[in-house]
Write a protein that holds these residues in place. Sequence first.
Motif, PDB file in Angstrom:
ATOM      1  N   ILE A 147      13.123  11.475   5.554  1.00  0.00           N
ATOM      2  CA  ILE A 147      13.746  10.777   4.438  1.00  0.00           C
ATOM      3  C   ILE A 147      14.828   9.825   4.934  1.00  0.00           C
ATOM      4  O   ILE A 147      14.932   8.678   4.479  1.00  0.00           O
ATOM      5  N   GLU A 192      13.202   6.803   6.409  1.00  0.00           N
ATOM      6  CA  GLU A 192      12.691   5.890   5.385  1.00  0.00           C
ATOM      7  C   GLU A 192      13.804   5.093   4.756  1.00  0.00           C
ATOM      8  O   GLU A 192      13.681   3.893   4.517  1.00  0.00           O
ATOM      9  N   VAL A 229      11.726   7.101  -2.215  1.00  0.00           N
ATOM     10  CA  VAL A 229      11.801   7.830  -0.953  1.00  0.00           C
ATOM     11  C   VAL A 229      11.901   9.327  -1.211  1.00  0.00           C
ATOM     12  O   VAL A 229      11.381  10.144  -0.463  1.00  0.00           O
ATOM     13  N   PHE A 230      12.555   9.670  -2.316  1.00  0.00           N
ATOM     14  CA  PHE A 230      12.762  11.081  -2.627  1.00  0.00           C
ATOM     15  C   PHE A 230      11.709  11.620  -3.579  1.00  0.00           C
ATOM     16  O   PHE A 230      11.810  12.741  -4.077  1.00  0.00           O
ATOM     17  N   ASN A 284       8.385  19.441   4.224  1.00  0.00           N
ATOM     18  CA  ASN A 284       9.165  18.215   4.184  1.00  0.00           C
ATOM     19  C   ASN A 284      10.241  18.245   5.251  1.00  0.00           C
ATOM     20  O   ASN A 284      10.717  19.299   5.672  1.00  0.00           O
TER      21      ASN A 284
END
Lengths: 167, 120, 690
Positions: free
Chosen positions: C183, C186, C233-234, C178
């Motif tokens: 993030i 996004e 998103v998370f 990741n």
Amino acid sequence: MESARAIDYQNDYALGDDQYLTFSLAGEEYGIPILKVQEIRSWDRVTPIPNSPPYIRGVLNLRGLIVPVMDLRLRFNLKEIEYNALTAIVVINVGGRMAGLAVDSVSDVIGVSAHQHCAAPEYEGQKEREFIMGLVQAEGKLLVLLDVERLVGLEVLENATNSGLSR
Amino acid sequence: MATILTVDDTASMRQMISFTLNSAGHEVLQASDGNEALKVLQGKKVDLVICDVNMPNMDGITLVKSLRELVEYKFTPILMLTTESQESKRQQGKSVGATGWIVKPFNPEQLLTIVKKVLK
Amino acid sequence: MAIDMRQFHDTFFEESLEGLAHMETELMHLEKVFASNPDDDSVASNPEIMNTIFRAAHSIKGGSSTFGFGDVAEFSHVLESRLDALRDGRCRPDRHVVNLILKAVDCLRGLIVAARHGKPADMSAVQLVRSQLEALQEDELASSRTRDLPAPSAGSTAAYARWRIYFRPQPQFFHTGNDPLRILRELDGLGVLKVQTDLSGLPAWEEVDAETCYLAWTMELSGEVTRDAILEVFDWVIEDCKLDIEPLPVASDKPQPLVAPDAVHSVDNHSGSIRVSTPKVDALINTVGELVITQSMLSQLADNFTLECLPKLFIGISQLERNTRELQDSVMRIRMLPLSFTFNRFPRLVRDISHKLGKNVDLRISGEQTELDKTIIERISDVLMHLVRNCLDHGIESPAERAAAGKPERGIIELKAYQKSGNVVIEISDDGRGIQRERVFAKAVERGLMSADAKYTSKEIHDLIFLPGFSTAETVSDVSGRGVGMDVVRSNIAELGGGVELDSEEGRGTCFTVRLPLTLAILEGLSVQAGDHVYILPLVSIIESIRLTDDQISRPAGGNEIFALRQEYLPLVRLHDLFHLKSRPTSLGQGIIVVIEADGKKAGLYVDDLLGQQQVVIKSLETHYHRVEGISAATILGDGTVAMILDASGLVRMAHVPSAVAADAAGSPDSNALMIAGAPANPTGHELRN
């Protein structure tokens, strides 16, 4: 494109400005819709089909396809002649089914518009009437427009194959 | 664009994923299980791995684990294809290092969106 | 940009049906294991079996929901949850459970086939099995492992104009592939993002480890965004970070739009396709390569041809012949599939029917890798099933009967396939009671087919069962004898260019031998001359050829012409008469009699001459014309002319019909003709074209 005074015959369907391939048979001129014509071939060796009607000459090899050839003179009860290099075979394609029509010689492609067709008087040769779609005057001559589906007896052929004659 | 490896034992899924990603300009490699995936990856470098969970010979979880042990794939995004009810599989996947998951069923547009997000 | 999913449907259907077949095999396997050791935890000790079964159902569920086949997806979901129970041991694979699951497999198959053809499925059967599946007892633990597909989460639908987000990934964050930047990107896409980086976690430069995450971020997101949208998103990393999301309230009540996956329901036209193994394609490519070489060699020769090149030309031509033959072989092989495709259905069939009839039967299959043309396999499948059902129904006796006869309790049905002299032979045999000669004979006498006091060979009596409507079963069981008789079996096989024989011994068993040509497209034939033309006779129907003289023919009671061949009398068929050919030999001795056999009957075909053996490509006469009695198809000879392929079955049939009737039937153009408008109806008064 000849403009012609035409004679409507059997049905009322509008023919539009259709193109017809014309050919001659025993001195008479006939025409069939160009859309139904696949190609024109010269006379070739034909293999007879056993026990077929006299006007079915047999089948020929059309680039690998086995296509029956019909002698139109015999179909119309005209005098039979010996075929030679001038004889033409008009290969028609009606809904995927093909057949070859042996005629004396092929003439021209002419255009005929709907309003030029009109009804024909009764005349002798009753048997051919079933195949006639209409009559047209072209270049001073009478042109007989043929109904190819009827000619090759396709509806009946369909019935014959469906009713178990073939299995 | 990117080189993506899709691993799934069903040909129709592989084809659909492949086709979809190709249409976005990505190059796609295919494998039908974990073992084949590792073979396919030899000598190549991919930017993303999308793999199914249930596969014969080597399943998705084991594949993720094996990939993370390879230096080249320590940080490569790996996405698992799971179904709604496979919560435990998702957890398992995460615990062995999967980046995230794509939930089935998904349509091509969803796939493309997720892939776009994950690729730099 | 829309992608049409329909292009993947065919593959999905194929692999799903294959998967179902695997499931069946493994389920029956599991059942056997459990039956031999009910106390053992058969599932746990054979994990691969259960895994295969589960995976198949799981794949179908996944694929069907992806490609939009709702019925299939729902049903496979229910099935999958039951399989899960089996896998966990909450359910035992006894006969009852396995039966139910096999029924579920059938339902699923039905749903998939319906989806494939775009037709609605029979939901009543599906509903029934579905409720039975759901009612299956779960022994101990209540399961919440499989939930119904949850409704899309209705989270909070409140949208706020500003959010404060604190995001601190844990140090190992990168190790799952990741990337915090993703993030942040996004989040930026959801509205306007203001970012402040928190560097407090950074150690001294010398201690920084590139693989560890030290940073954190405080962000302000402006825009009409819901908490759910942010949480999404998370989604993947929610447990790998510290996350604080605080709204800075404004008022709004906009419901979040739900994005539904496109339901792609489409009518699928199954066009018929073949999966070909790569080696076959490689072989084809090689052969074509060689053909190209030969062609360029001949081409070169043609460029500067002198008579001195003749030997080379001959070499080239023989090479061409070899290449063509190899090419033909390769291509035909592509259409060939192993018989296992058909044989695979039989274990299940035998299991189900033998249970129904209360008989114990073992099925032995061998030679299933023997290959046959795809079309023939598809069409022979039903025939083989009928024959196997026959064995189960009429052949194998009940356990009691077998015990009384001193036979082992379990009956044996054997399916054997092998290639032999250009044909594929399939033997279906059983060790049952055999054909009851007396009963068949009695029935024949009753029907007036045989006379009570004449003597017949066993073979003649056995052959009677191939007559229409002939069934000696006392009660027509619903398994076989449903009016689909052995005559249909025989004619179906004949249509494929093959034949079937039977051999039986009372008390010992029966064996059906089915012979099939390797392919439908090519025929091994003998060319014969009759009249002015060449005809092709299928080699497989030829027994021998002889010469006779006029005095060897007799015409008992003015009926058909017959001649003697060893111990038999056979009818003579004069092709010239049958086809109304013009030129013919004047005496019998000038021509040749070819003895042909079809459907267990023989006849002598009289022709002018035998020309030679050759392989011909079968071309349909019916595509542009229609069927002709006595002719099965046509072919194109090397010189480009068309030759008729004779139909042995039809000829033999016509030979055994009284002569006057035969001549009429064959000779009347009406029976074969296009509509005659204007041609005389009476054939004899008109010169027939031949």
